[in-house]
Design an enzyme around this catalytic site. Structure first.
Site, PDB file in Angstrom:
ATOM      1  N   GLY A 252       0.748  -1.128   0.359  1.00 17.43           N
ATOM      2  CA  GLY A 252       0.389   0.168  -0.640  1.00 17.43           C
ATOM      3  C   GLY A 252       0.901   1.219   0.124  1.00 17.43           C
ATOM      4  CB  SER A 253      -0.179   4.718   0.774  1.00 11.50           C
ATOM      5  OG  SER A 253      -0.328   4.639   1.654  1.00 11.50           O
ATOM      6  N   GLY A 257       2.379   2.016   5.207  1.00 12.58           N
ATOM      7  CA  GLY A 257       4.380   1.426   5.972  1.00 12.58           C
ATOM      8  C   GLY A 257       4.736   2.324   6.797  1.00 12.58           C
ATOM      9  CD  GLU A 274       6.606  -5.498  -2.472  1.00 10.39           C
ATOM     10  OE1 GLU A 274       7.303  -4.943  -3.383  1.00 10.39           O
ATOM     11  OE2 GLU A 274       7.775  -6.604  -2.047  1.00 10.39           O
ATOM     12  CB  CYS A 308       3.120   0.301  -6.634  1.00  8.37           C
ATOM     13  SG  CYS A 308       2.998  -1.201  -7.603  1.00  8.37           S
TER      14      CYS A 308
END
Ligand code: NAD
Length: 520
Positions: A252-253, A257, A274, A308
């Site tokens: 995700g963003s 994270g 990720e 992404c």
């Protein structure tokens, strides 16, 4: 030109696909609305029910995440003793079930995430590919045999499963990210608990139903071996904080994270992160401009800029700038935007209004920093009131301003001129993210320089292809604020296992390492 879907026509289509995919009607009632970005309308409801292979909502009780983790942990205690090639058989069957369901699941990805039809199919193909990869891997979870300094000794390493693997996934790859993690985690002997994006619960329920069919054919997979928990941030946090969850794989963003990484670290859990990307390409004087144009168009406008790995920054050598830019402008002006189900469409909708607002605000910032913006306007609003289709934006920037250094999850390509390759590489690396990168050149020295330790600082560095569209055979992930995680191919499986170093003395003496003596 592509057309735009009309409100009201999607609900029945979604219902029919969910039925064909075997999603239980029990999972399709509740307070939470599931929407389609095609029209913005509500197409189903999901709730506190939990799609959970082998488990019913009643089994999971009042604290379903806690219960799902408990059941997964119990499943792991059994699964870790099942021989790895037999575990591979479950994943092989999952691949077969995915092949059978490919058309319907792909159509559902299109309806729930807005991907054009070929990209929806491509996402399901990626799931099939990782199942094939993991099935072969189930016979190759090798450790090393290592030379030892002691006589009559042998040293080796063995790999063991970690326990429960928690998977938190983003809306833009609503099904593939689960499979990259689950296929490897399962053959490695772990159980999996999945918390998908709250924006894509229906594709998750469909995958859960597909997995249940594979598990039924397998025969004796323990209940809870792969569980789906629906919910928002809180459900993700429960996975993040639970010490029984040995590995948390969070996609995700970067903001997500930043929130989860310290929590996982606090309990010494293992994280696979990720996160966001801000991917660049460099177009050199010797580049094949026909090929470059096609690669840039797909990488920057494909998936409506919601990958992404989407191309967001383009550094073009001053000697080819004037040759490339008019062609790029034509491609941006003519790319068909609209209903992602239609064969000719190349750009579908943004996921929601927030994405549109973020795009407009980034374009405002770009203008304020001296950028010349072409495109970016909303399209089709009169046909689909709550949907957000946009013409992709091409922005010619005088410099890499702050708005360029941030990831905006929308189809904006910032283009900048450069004079020397060193300068372009420095600019490419001068952002906080480090996911994917490309160089377009036919000059061997430039290509090799870009791939060397003084070149791109990203986890993915390509030559003469765009930064997006990775294959599962390679390890996928990026550096810096992208989080450092690696998934899918190469030796990414090691992140789902713990390594034990074993020393065996098959003699009758006890020589100590480093010549130490200790006689009692
Ligand atoms: P997001 O960060 O809003 O949400 C991702 C997931 O994290 C969701 O399931 C959400 O519920 C969960 N979540 C959010 N905050 C959390 C918290 N504090 N604790 C636990 N869980 C939490 O991302 P999104 O909008 O769904 O996806 C777009 C972003 O994902 C982009 O930044 C994109 O670059 C990134 N992405 C990265 C990769 C990669 O492999 N690097 C792949 C896909 C998407």
């Amino acid at each position: 030109m592509a057309s735009f879907p009309r409100t009201g026509e999607i609900v029945a289509e979604v219902k029919a696909i969910l039925e064909r995919l075997g999603v239980s009607p029990d999972c399709l009632s509740g307070p939470d609305a599931a929407r389609t970005p095609l029209t913005g309308e509500v197409v189903a409801h999901v709730g506190a029910q939990w799609g959970a292979f082998g488990l019913s909502p009643a089994d999971l009780g009042p604290d379903p995440v806690e219960a799902a983790i408990g059941r997964a942990h119990a499943a792991f205690l059994h699964w870790r003793s099942v021989p790895a090639p037999r575990r591979g058989e479950l994943v092989r069957l999952l691949g077969e079930e995915l092949r059978a369901a490919k058309a319907d699941l792909a159509a559902l990805v299109t309806l729930e995430a807005g991907k054009i039809a070929s990209e929806g199919a491509g996402e399901v193909q990626e799931m099939i590919d990782i199942c094939d990869f993991a099935t072969g891997l189930s016979r190759q979870l090798h450790g090393l045999t290592i030379a030892t300094e002691r006589p009559d000794h042998r040293m080796m390493e063995t790999w063991h499963p970690m326990g429960v693997v928690g998977v938190i996934s983003a809306f833009n790859f609503p099904v593939a990210v689960w499979s990259w993690n689950a296929a490897l985690a399962l053959v490695c002997g772990n159980a999996v608990v999945w918390k998908p994006s709250e924006k894509t619960p229906l594709t998750a329920l469909a995958v859960d139903a597909i997995f249940a069919r594979a598990a039924a054919r397998f025969g004796d997979a323990p209940a809870g071996i792969a569980t789906l928990v629906l919910g928002g941030r809180e459900a993700g946090e429960a996975l993040v904080d639970d010490p029984r969850v040995g590995v948390v794989s969070a996609t995700g963003s970067t903001a997500m994270g930043r929130a989860v990484a310290p929590r996982i670290a606090r309990r010494f859990g293992r994280a696979i992160l990720e996160l966001g990307g801000n991917n660049a390409a460099i177009v050199c004087p010797s580049a094949d401009l026909d090929l470059t144009l096609r690669a840039v168009a797909f990488a920057a406008m494909g998936t409506a800029g919601q990958r992404c790995t989407s191309l967001r920054r383009l550094f073009v050598h001053e000697s080819v700038y004037d040759a490339l830019m008019p062609r790029l402008h034509r491609a941006y002006g003519s790319v068909p935007v609209g209903d992602p189900r239609e064969a000719g469409t190349l750009v579908g909708p943004l996921i929601d209004e927030d994405a549109y607002t973020a795009m407009q605000s980034a374009l405002e910032d770009a203008r304020a920093a001296g950028g010349i913006v072409t495109g970016g306007a909303r399209l089709g609003a009169e046909d689909a009131l709550d949907a957000y289709y946009v013409r992709p934006a091409l922005v010619e920037m005088p410099l890499q301003a702050d708005c360029v250094a941030a990831e905006t999850f929308a189809p904006i390509l910032y283009v900048m001129r450069y004079a020397a390759l060193d300068e372009a590489i420095a600019l490419q690396n001068a952002v906080p993210q480090g996911l994917a990168s490309s160089i377009f050149t036919t000059d061997l020295r430039e290509a090799e320089r870009f791939l060397s330790s003084t070149g791109s600082d990203c986890g993915i560095a390509n030559v003469n292809i765009g930064p997006s569209g990775a294959e599962i055979g390679g390890a996928f992930g990026g550096e810096k604020e992208t989080g450092g995680g690696r998934e899918a191919g190469s030796d990414s499986w090691k992140a789902y296992m713990r390594r034990a170093t074993n020393t065996i003395n098959y003699g009758s003496r006890l020589p100590l390492a480093q010549g130490v003596t200790f006689e009692v």
